[in-house]
Design an enzyme around this catalytic site. Structure first.
Site, PDB file in Angstrom:
ATOM      1  N   TRP A 108      18.414 -41.378  82.137  1.00  0.00           N
ATOM      2  CA  TRP A 108      19.132 -41.398  81.181  1.00  0.00           C
ATOM      3  C   TRP A 108      18.931 -42.077  79.930  1.00  0.00           C
ATOM      4  O   TRP A 108      18.641 -42.058  78.793  1.00  0.00           O
ATOM      5  CB  TRP A 108      19.829 -40.082  80.935  1.00  0.00           C
ATOM      6  CG  TRP A 108      19.095 -38.437  81.416  1.00  0.00           C
ATOM      7  CD1 TRP A 108      19.697 -38.401  82.619  1.00  0.00           C
ATOM      8  CD2 TRP A 108      18.618 -38.310  80.806  1.00  0.00           C
ATOM      9  NE1 TRP A 108      19.201 -36.935  83.051  1.00  0.00           N
ATOM     10  CE2 TRP A 108      18.149 -37.031  81.732  1.00  0.00           C
ATOM     11  CE3 TRP A 108      16.815 -37.893  80.059  1.00  0.00           C
ATOM     12  CZ2 TRP A 108      17.238 -36.093  81.629  1.00  0.00           C
ATOM     13  CZ3 TRP A 108      16.090 -37.002  80.215  1.00  0.00           C
ATOM     14  CH2 TRP A 108      16.576 -36.355  81.371  1.00  0.00           C
ATOM     15  N   ASP A 177      26.109 -40.627  75.696  1.00  0.00           N
ATOM     16  CA  ASP A 177      25.496 -39.212  76.236  1.00  0.00           C
ATOM     17  C   ASP A 177      25.937 -38.652  77.165  1.00  0.00           C
ATOM     18  O   ASP A 177      26.593 -39.208  78.041  1.00  0.00           O
ATOM     19  CB  ASP A 177      24.208 -39.609  76.594  1.00  0.00           C
ATOM     20  CG  ASP A 177      23.739 -38.585  77.156  1.00  0.00           C
ATOM     21  OD1 ASP A 177      24.185 -37.489  77.706  1.00  0.00           O
ATOM     22  OD2 ASP A 177      22.467 -38.887  77.768  1.00  0.00           O
ATOM     23  N   LYS A 201      24.094 -27.952  80.973  1.00  0.00           N
ATOM     24  CA  LYS A 201      24.714 -28.426  81.660  1.00  0.00           C
ATOM     25  C   LYS A 201      25.799 -28.367  82.202  1.00  0.00           C
ATOM     26  O   LYS A 201      26.251 -27.788  83.198  1.00  0.00           O
ATOM     27  CB  LYS A 201      24.747 -30.178  82.061  1.00  0.00           C
ATOM     28  CG  LYS A 201      23.103 -30.912  81.578  1.00  0.00           C
ATOM     29  CD  LYS A 201      21.878 -30.901  82.162  1.00  0.00           C
ATOM     30  CE  LYS A 201      20.771 -31.554  81.739  1.00  0.00           C
ATOM     31  NZ  LYS A 201      21.031 -32.359  81.394  1.00  0.00           N
TER      32      LYS A 201
HETATM   33  C1  PLP Z   1      19.946 -33.062  80.744  1.00  0.00           C
HETATM   34  C2  PLP Z   1      20.237 -34.389  79.792  1.00  0.00           C
HETATM   35  C3  PLP Z   1      19.626 -35.477  79.283  1.00  0.00           C
HETATM   36  C4  PLP Z   1      18.394 -34.465  78.581  1.00  0.00           C
HETATM   37  O1  PLP Z   1      18.466 -33.587  77.452  1.00  0.00           O
HETATM   38  P1  PLP Z   1      18.085 -32.263  76.711  1.00  0.00           P
HETATM   39  O2  PLP Z   1      18.270 -31.368  76.100  1.00  0.00           O
HETATM   40  O3  PLP Z   1      16.623 -31.880  77.757  1.00  0.00           O
HETATM   41  O4  PLP Z   1      17.034 -33.843  75.952  1.00  0.00           O
HETATM   42  C5  PLP Z   1      19.857 -36.699  78.295  1.00  0.00           C
HETATM   43  N1  PLP Z   1      20.948 -37.354  79.223  1.00  0.00           N
HETATM   44  C6  PLP Z   1      21.717 -36.797  80.226  1.00  0.00           C
HETATM   45  C7  PLP Z   1      22.871 -37.394  80.632  1.00  0.00           C
HETATM   46  C8  PLP Z   1      21.285 -35.337  80.892  1.00  0.00           C
HETATM   47  O5  PLP Z   1      21.545 -34.749  81.432  1.00  0.00           O
END
Ligand code: PLP
Length: 371
Positions: A108, A177, A201
């Protein structure tokens, strides 16, 4: 009637969209036809109605209380997932003569960098690629560029299963993030300039992304940005610039309420999560090398437990047996392989214990057969 569908539920180890707390699902079911406050469904009411405005304000307040968000931060509810944040962050925060610093600790972080590269100058402070992202740097060994606009980190790499335990401590704004460990533990928001997390998540359904941004950073949004892509614009319209993801915001509010009223806050949630993760890591460590964890032990994620078995055949066999035991979605991400057990907030201890028991049994019954 309700117990029928409830007992059909498997233990869902999906990495995302992932399981939601059962009481939250029950509330959604009970209120779906008519919200008590509105006499209509959350799917039907205007985003400008007093009933929805109250739901949004409640969700914001609960997040603020849970995370002790200081008053000089704004909580936004956006669409486009974390992927859109990968672009919005440099579009809003990266000035012409500045450099955006990235710490690449997994898939990511790399994807976030790839989008930033399109927007301006970037610098990679650290990249764990050489050891296939099983390792993390200490914050003190990283130093931001002299003209750094911000440092971007990923608190938990969902695919590799490595998680920062340390808070950053730099003067430049830290952008984090937090998609896959948001609300899983307390976090010192004041250490960050911007925190973002797609909800699917750990915090709600797909379709809403929470952005917590320090107010002074809003000034960086250029007037020339497209309206939807400006943080300043979303903040000055309190996330009602266009129709926000109303259902998602409602569910995030219910999840936050569950965390406050049923779990007892983020300290309590973190303790539960540590206990769950420990159960699985103990089996890995005590398996005599049958299960091999991906992450170095000191960086292991409490959310995504990644490991391998001695062969692809055994892995397939393990997944099939897991499915028979109603333990689902354990296959690792295609880029890493192996097994990944995502054990977010809503995964009950019981589900983890059943997985642990299967791991123990499977290792015992496969002993001697793996070669
Ligand atoms: C799932 C995830 C993303 C992507 O998220 P989307 O909503 O599909 O754009 C980005 N960063 C992390 C750490 C993730 O777990």
């Amino acid at each position: 009637m309700s117990t029928d569908t409830t007992t059909q539920r498997v233990f869902n180890f999906s990495a995302g969209p992932a399981n939601l707390p059962l009481p939250v699902l029950e509330t959604i079911r009970d209120e779906l036809i008519a919200l008590p406050s509105a006499g209509a469904s959350i799917l039907e009411i205007s985003h400008r109605s007093p009933e929805f405005l109250a739901i949004q304000a409640d969700a914001q307040q609960r997040l603020k209380d849970l995370l002790s968000v200081p008053d000089n931060y704004r909580i936004l509810f956006l669409q486009g997932g974390s992927r859109l944040q990968f672009s919005m962050i440099p579009m809003n925060l990266l000035g012409k003569s500045q450099c955006a610093d990235y710490v690449i600790t997994g898939t990511w972080g790399k994807k976030a960098l790839d989008e930033a590269v399109r927007e301006g100058e970037t610098c990679v402070l650290w990249d764990g690629k050489k050891t296939n992202y099983n390792d993390l740097p200490t914050m003190s060994e990283l130093s931001p560029s002299t003209n750094s606009a911000y440092v971007h980190i990923t608190s938990n790499e969902t695919i590799q299963g490595v998680q920062f335990l340390e808070s950053p401590g730099w003067d430049v704004p830290v952008v984090c993030d937090c998609s896959s460990d948001f609300l899983s533990r307390p976090i010192d928001v004041a250490q960050y300039g911007l925190i973002y997390a797609c909800a699917q998540k750990n915090a709600g359904p797909a379709g809403v992304t929470v952005v917590i941004i320090r107010e002074d950073l809003l000034k960086r949004s250029s007037e020339s940005l497209p309206g939807y892509l400006s943080y300043q614009n979303h903040a000055s319209n309190d996330s009602l610039y266009n129709t926000p993801p109303t259902f998602g915001i409602y569910v995030v509010g219910l999840v936050a309420r569950w965390l406050q009223e049923t779990v007892g806050g983020l300290e309590a949630m973190a303790t539960r999560n540590e206990k769950k993760a420990q159960q699985l890591y103990d089996v890995i460590d005590q398996s005599g090398g049958f299960y091999v964890g991906h992450s170095k032990p000191e960086h292991r994620s409490k959310m995504n437990v990644t490991f391998r078995l001695p062969s692809e055949d055994l892995q397939a066999d393990f997944l099939a047996q897991a499915k028979q035991h109603q333990l689902c979605s354990l296959k690792g991400h295609r880029s890493v392989g192996g097994i990944r057990a995502s054990i977010y907030n809503a995964m009950p201890l019981e589900g983890v214990q059943q997985l642990r028991d299967l791991m123990l049994e499977f290792a015992a019954s496969s002993a001697g057969h793996e070669k």
